[in-house]
Design a protein around this motif. Structure first.
Motif, PDB file in Angstrom:
ATOM      1  N   PHE A  36       0.810  -1.301   0.004  1.00 16.84           N
ATOM      2  CA  PHE A  36      -0.164  -0.318  -0.192  1.00 16.84           C
ATOM      3  C   PHE A  36       1.155   1.148   0.076  1.00 16.84           C
ATOM      4  O   PHE A  36       0.723   2.093  -0.285  1.00 16.84           O
ATOM      5  CB  PHE A  36      -0.460  -0.052   0.886  1.00 16.84           C
ATOM      6  CG  PHE A  36      -1.839   0.669   1.630  1.00 16.84           C
ATOM      7  CD1 PHE A  36      -2.894   0.937   0.155  1.00 16.84           C
ATOM      8  CD2 PHE A  36      -1.599   2.544   1.588  1.00 16.84           C
ATOM      9  CE1 PHE A  36      -3.577   2.434   0.216  1.00 16.84           C
ATOM     10  CE2 PHE A  36      -2.348   3.161   1.978  1.00 16.84           C
ATOM     11  CZ  PHE A  36      -3.997   3.357   1.251  1.00 16.84           C
ATOM     12  N   ARG A  37       2.053   1.611   0.860  1.00 18.50           N
ATOM     13  CA  ARG A  37       2.693   3.122   1.144  1.00 18.50           C
ATOM     14  C   ARG A  37       3.381   2.617  -0.138  1.00 18.50           C
ATOM     15  O   ARG A  37       3.797   3.894  -0.768  1.00 18.50           O
ATOM     16  CB  ARG A  37       3.883   2.207   2.081  1.00 18.50           C
ATOM     17  CG  ARG A  37       3.296   2.139   3.440  1.00 18.50           C
ATOM     18  CD  ARG A  37       3.673   1.804   4.680  1.00 18.50           C
ATOM     19  NE  ARG A  37       3.635   2.007   5.943  1.00 18.50           N
ATOM     20  CZ  ARG A  37       4.313   1.942   7.168  1.00 18.50           C
ATOM     21  NH1 ARG A  37       5.110   0.838   6.602  1.00 18.50           N
ATOM     22  NH2 ARG A  37       3.840   1.655   7.884  1.00 18.50           N
ATOM     23  N   ARG A  38       3.754   1.170  -1.046  1.00 17.13           N
ATOM     24  CA  ARG A  38       4.732   1.384  -2.470  1.00 17.13           C
ATOM     25  C   ARG A  38       3.888   2.154  -3.459  1.00 17.13           C
ATOM     26  O   ARG A  38       4.273   3.348  -4.202  1.00 17.13           O
ATOM     27  CB  ARG A  38       5.279   0.531  -2.536  1.00 17.13           C
ATOM     28  CG  ARG A  38       6.314   0.032  -4.432  1.00 17.13           C
ATOM     29  CD  ARG A  38       6.525  -0.703  -4.077  1.00 17.13           C
ATOM     30  NE  ARG A  38       5.176  -2.192  -4.253  1.00 17.13           N
ATOM     31  CZ  ARG A  38       4.885  -2.136  -5.820  1.00 17.13           C
ATOM     32  NH1 ARG A  38       5.499  -0.926  -6.596  1.00 17.13           N
ATOM     33  NH2 ARG A  38       3.958  -2.451  -6.005  1.00 17.13           N
ATOM     34  N   CYS A  39       2.373   1.421  -3.282  1.00 14.58           N
ATOM     35  CA  CYS A  39       1.673   1.719  -4.089  1.00 14.58           C
ATOM     36  C   CYS A  39       1.406   3.957  -4.363  1.00 14.58           C
ATOM     37  O   CYS A  39       0.572   4.055  -5.495  1.00 14.58           O
ATOM     38  CB  CYS A  39       0.408   1.323  -4.352  1.00 14.58           C
ATOM     39  SG  CYS A  39       1.251  -0.576  -4.900  1.00 14.58           S
ATOM     40  N   ARG A  40       0.616   3.524  -2.755  1.00 15.45           N
ATOM     41  CA  ARG A  40       1.064   5.337  -3.550  1.00 15.45           C
ATOM     42  C   ARG A  40       2.049   6.146  -3.254  1.00 15.45           C
ATOM     43  O   ARG A  40       1.396   7.575  -3.593  1.00 15.45           O
ATOM     44  CB  ARG A  40       0.176   5.552  -1.645  1.00 15.45           C
ATOM     45  CG  ARG A  40      -1.202   4.659  -0.907  1.00 15.45           C
ATOM     46  CD  ARG A  40      -2.431   5.138  -1.370  1.00 15.45           C
ATOM     47  NE  ARG A  40      -1.864   7.119  -1.556  1.00 15.45           N
ATOM     48  CZ  ARG A  40      -3.137   7.047  -1.019  1.00 15.45           C
ATOM     49  NH1 ARG A  40      -3.424   7.290   0.574  1.00 15.45           N
ATOM     50  NH2 ARG A  40      -2.775   8.879  -0.521  1.00 15.45           N
ATOM     51  N   ASP A  52      -8.110   6.619   0.420  1.00 14.67           N
ATOM     52  CA  ASP A  52      -7.578   5.334   0.838  1.00 14.67           C
ATOM     53  C   ASP A  52      -6.654   5.776   1.644  1.00 14.67           C
ATOM     54  O   ASP A  52      -5.736   6.524   1.247  1.00 14.67           O
ATOM     55  CB  ASP A  52      -7.559   4.206   0.263  1.00 14.67           C
ATOM     56  CG  ASP A  52      -8.652   3.481  -0.097  1.00 14.67           C
ATOM     57  OD1 ASP A  52      -9.831   3.647   0.125  1.00 14.67           O
ATOM     58  OD2 ASP A  52      -8.729   2.688  -1.766  1.00 14.67           O
ATOM     59  N   HIS A  53      -7.248   5.311   2.884  1.00 17.99           N
ATOM     60  CA  HIS A  53      -5.788   5.847   3.870  1.00 17.99           C
ATOM     61  C   HIS A  53      -5.289   4.670   4.817  1.00 17.99           C
ATOM     62  O   HIS A  53      -4.476   5.590   5.369  1.00 17.99           O
ATOM     63  CB  HIS A  53      -6.274   6.622   5.266  1.00 17.99           C
ATOM     64  CG  HIS A  53      -6.802   8.135   4.589  1.00 17.99           C
ATOM     65  ND1 HIS A  53      -6.110   9.177   4.199  1.00 17.99           N
ATOM     66  CD2 HIS A  53      -8.608   8.777   4.947  1.00 17.99           C
ATOM     67  CE1 HIS A  53      -7.110   9.970   4.252  1.00 17.99           C
ATOM     68  NE2 HIS A  53      -8.185   9.315   4.161  1.00 17.99           N
ATOM     69  N   LYS A  54      -5.502   3.955   4.537  1.00 20.67           N
ATOM     70  CA  LYS A  54      -5.032   2.335   5.123  1.00 20.67           C
ATOM     71  C   LYS A  54      -5.510   1.444   3.821  1.00 20.67           C
ATOM     72  O   LYS A  54      -6.421   1.494   3.047  1.00 20.67           O
ATOM     73  CB  LYS A  54      -5.451   2.209   5.851  1.00 20.67           C
ATOM     74  CG  LYS A  54      -6.910   2.151   7.084  1.00 20.67           C
ATOM     75  CD  LYS A  54      -7.166   1.692   7.752  1.00 20.67           C
ATOM     76  CE  LYS A  54      -8.107   1.554   8.701  1.00 20.67           C
ATOM     77  NZ  LYS A  54      -8.720   3.187   7.990  1.00 20.67           N
ATOM     78  N   TRP A  55      -4.285   0.483   3.387  1.00 24.01           N
ATOM     79  CA  TRP A  55      -5.000  -1.031   2.939  1.00 24.01           C
ATOM     80  C   TRP A  55      -6.039  -1.688   3.375  1.00 24.01           C
ATOM     81  O   TRP A  55      -6.897  -2.184   2.698  1.00 24.01           O
ATOM     82  CB  TRP A  55      -4.244  -1.786   2.802  1.00 24.01           C
ATOM     83  CG  TRP A  55      -3.228  -2.883   4.166  1.00 24.01           C
ATOM     84  CD1 TRP A  55      -2.760  -2.898   4.681  1.00 24.01           C
ATOM     85  CD2 TRP A  55      -4.349  -3.472   4.625  1.00 24.01           C
ATOM     86  NE1 TRP A  55      -2.609  -3.032   6.349  1.00 24.01           N
ATOM     87  CE2 TRP A  55      -4.232  -3.953   5.711  1.00 24.01           C
ATOM     88  CE3 TRP A  55      -5.662  -4.787   4.452  1.00 24.01           C
ATOM     89  CZ2 TRP A  55      -3.895  -5.261   6.578  1.00 24.01           C
ATOM     90  CZ3 TRP A  55      -6.064  -5.967   5.500  1.00 24.01           C
ATOM     91  CH2 TRP A  55      -4.904  -5.575   6.037  1.00 24.01           C
ATOM     92  N   GLU A  56      -6.741  -2.043   4.354  1.00 20.91           N
ATOM     93  CA  GLU A  56      -8.241  -1.801   4.733  1.00 20.91           C
ATOM     94  C   GLU A  56      -9.112  -1.874   4.306  1.00 20.91           C
ATOM     95  O   GLU A  56     -10.168  -1.983   3.712  1.00 20.91           O
ATOM     96  CB  GLU A  56      -7.794  -1.922   6.608  1.00 20.91           C
ATOM     97  CG  GLU A  56      -7.080  -2.438   7.618  1.00 20.91           C
ATOM     98  CD  GLU A  56      -5.553  -2.319   7.703  1.00 20.91           C
ATOM     99  OE1 GLU A  56      -5.515  -1.496   7.186  1.00 20.91           O
ATOM    100  OE2 GLU A  56      -5.063  -2.818   8.519  1.00 20.91           O
TER     101      GLU A  56
END
Length: 401
Positions: A244-248, A355-359
Motif C-alpha cells: 500500500f505504501r509503495r503504490c501510494r 484510501d488511508h490504509k489498505w484495509e
C-alpha cells in the motif's frame, strides 16, 4: 607453538566440529547437509591424526603423507558436498571418493616421494578448485534473505584457497635453500595452523547457516496457513502495508480479489469437517494454478481468501477473477463416491485516492464479494461497477454461506 602441538590441536578442533555438526543434525534431522559436514570434519581429524603420527616418527613413511593429503582433500570435498546438499543439489560423493583414491595412487609415483613442494604443486590446485567452487555455489544460489548467512563461509572458502596459494608460493621461493631451518619449520607448521583455523571457523559458519535457515523456516511457518499453504492474516498485514505504501508513493494500481466457497456450511454439516478441509484444499489448489505468479495469496477466514494484485489494470484483474471462478466451477470434488460441484463468489476492489490504509480496499472487496452472493453466487462483482462506489450508502444483508 611447535608443529606437533598444532597438528594435535587441529585434530581436536576437527573432532569438535564433527561433534557439533552431529549434535546439530540430531536436533534438526532435516538438515542433511550436517551429515556431509560431519564427515568432512572426521576426514580433517584423520588427516591431522596421521600428520601427528608422521611427526612423531623419526622417519615418516610415504603412506602417512599419502593419508594426510588424501584425507585433507576429502575434508574439503566434504565441505563442498554439504554446501551442494544444502542448496538441494546432489552431493556427488562419488567424485570425492575418486579424488581421495587418486591422491593415494599418485603418492606411489617416485616424484611424489621426494620434497613436499612436489606434492603441494600437485594437490594445491585441487584444493583451491574445490574451495572456489563452494564459494561460487553459495554466492550464485543464495537468495537475498539467506545470503547474509552464507557470507562468512564464502569468505572462509576464499581465504582457504588464498592461503593454499600463498603457502605454495612461499615454499617455492624457499625451495632454493631447503637446509634453511625456517623452510622446514614452515613446512611443518603452516598446514597444521591453517587447518586449525579453518575447521574452527567452519564450525561457526556451518552452524550459522543451519540456525539461520531454521529461523527462516519458523518465520515462514508463523506466516503460513497450515491447511492450505497460503499466507495468513499476519502475513497479510505485513505485505499489504508494504505494498500500500509503495503504490501510494509511486502511483501504481493495487487491487484485492476476495472470494469464498458458496454453500460451504452444508458441505461441512453433511460430510464433516474432514471433507470440509478437503474442499478448502481443493479450491486453493485450483486457484493457485490460475494465480501462478502472484505470491500474495492469503487465507483470511474459514473458507474466505484474498489475493493482492499490484501493477495491473482493472480489466486484467477482472480477467483473473473470472478465470478463478471458472476454474473452480469446472472441477468437481469427489466426496463419498459422489461428485460435488463447487462454486465461489468473487469480489474485486481497487485502491483509490481517498484510501488511508489498505484495509479500506479489502473492506470494499468484501462488500463486492457479498454483493456477488446476494445476486446469485458463482459470479464476480466489482466495487464501483456492480455496486455503489465511495460516498454512497450500501446496505448489505447477512448472507449465509
Amino acid at each position: 607453538m611447535d608443529a606437533y602441538t598444532l597438528t594435535v590441536a587441529a585434530a581436536l578442533a576437527a573432532l569438535t566440529m564433527a561433534a557439533s555438526m552431529g549434535l546439530l543434525y540430531l536436533a534438526s534431522a532435516r538438515q542433511t547437509c550436517l551429515v556431509d559436514w560431519t564427515l568432512a570434519a572426521v576426514l580433517f581429524a584423520f588427516s591431522n591424526m596421521m600428520g601427528a603420527i608422521g611427526l612423531h616418527l623419526a622417519a615418516s613413511p610415504i603412506v602417512v603423507g599419502a593419508c594426510v593429503n588424501a584425507f585433507y582433500i576429502g575434508g574439503h570435498f566434504g565441505m563442498l558436498a554439504g554446501i551442494r546438499r544444502h542448496l538441494h543439489l546432489a552431493p556427488r560423493w562419488g567424485w570425492g571418493a575418486a579424488f581421495v583414491s587418486g591422491v593415494l595412487a599418485v603418492h606411489a609415483l617416485p616424484v611424489m616421494q621426494g620434497a613436499p613442494l612436489a606434492r603441494l604443486l600437485a594437490f594445491t590446485p585441487i584444493v583451491c578448485a574445490i574451495d572456489l567452487a563452494a564459494a561460487r555455489l553459495l554466492w550464485r544460489r543464495g537468495e537475498d534473505e539467506v545470503r547474509a548467512s552464507y557470507l562468512p563461509l564464502i569468505m572462509l572458502q576464499l581465504l582457504a584457497a588464498l592461503q593454499q596459494v600463498v603457502r605454495l608460493a612461499v615454499m617455492a621461493a624457499a625451495a632454493s635453500d631447503p637446509s634453511n631451518p625456517m623452510y622446514g619449520q614452515y613446512v611443518r607448521t603452516s598446514g597444521a595452523l591453517a587447518t586449525l583455523l579453518y575447521v574452527s571457523l567452519a564450525t561457526m559458519c556451518c552452524a550459522l547457516i543451519v540456525t539461520h535457515q531454521q529461523t527462516l523456516a519458523l518465520r515462514r511457518a508463523s506466516l503460513t496457513d497450515v491447511l492450505t499453504g497460503w499466507l495468513n492474516r499476519r502475513a497479510l498485514h505485513d505485505i499489504a502495508t508494504r505494498e500500500f505504501r509503495r503504490c501510494r508513493r509511486t502511483g501504481s494500481a493495487m487491487f484485492f480479489i476476495t472470494f469464498d466457497i458458496d454453500h460451504f456450511k452444508p458441505i461441512n454439516d453433511r460430510h464433516g469437517h474432514g471433507v470440509g478441509d478437503t474442499a478448502i484444499r481443493h479450491v486453493t489448489a485450483l486457484s493457485a494454478r490460475v494465480l501462478r505468479g502472484y505470491d500474495a495469496l492469503f487465507r483470511i477466514g474459514g473458507e474466505e481468501f484474498a489475493v493482492l494484485v499490484a501493477g495491473e489494470n482493472l480489466g486484467a484483474v477482472c480477467g483473473i477473477a473470472e478465470r478463478l471462478r471458472e476454474a473452480v466451477a469446472a472441477a468437481t470434488l469427489a466426496v463419498d463416491g459422489q461428485e460435488v460441484t463447487m462454486t465461489i463468489s468473487v469480489g474485486v476492489a481497487a485502491l483509490d485516492g481517498q484510501d488511508h490504509k489498505w484495509e479500506d480496499i479489502l473492506r470494499r472487496a468484501d462488500e463486492a464479494l457479498y454483493h456477488a452472493k446476494q445476486h446469485g453466487r458463482n459470479r464476480v462483482s466489482v466495487h464501483g461497477r456492480d455496486l455503489a462506489g465511495r460516498g454512497q450508502v450500501v446496505r448489505l444483508q447477512a448472507v449465509v454461506a
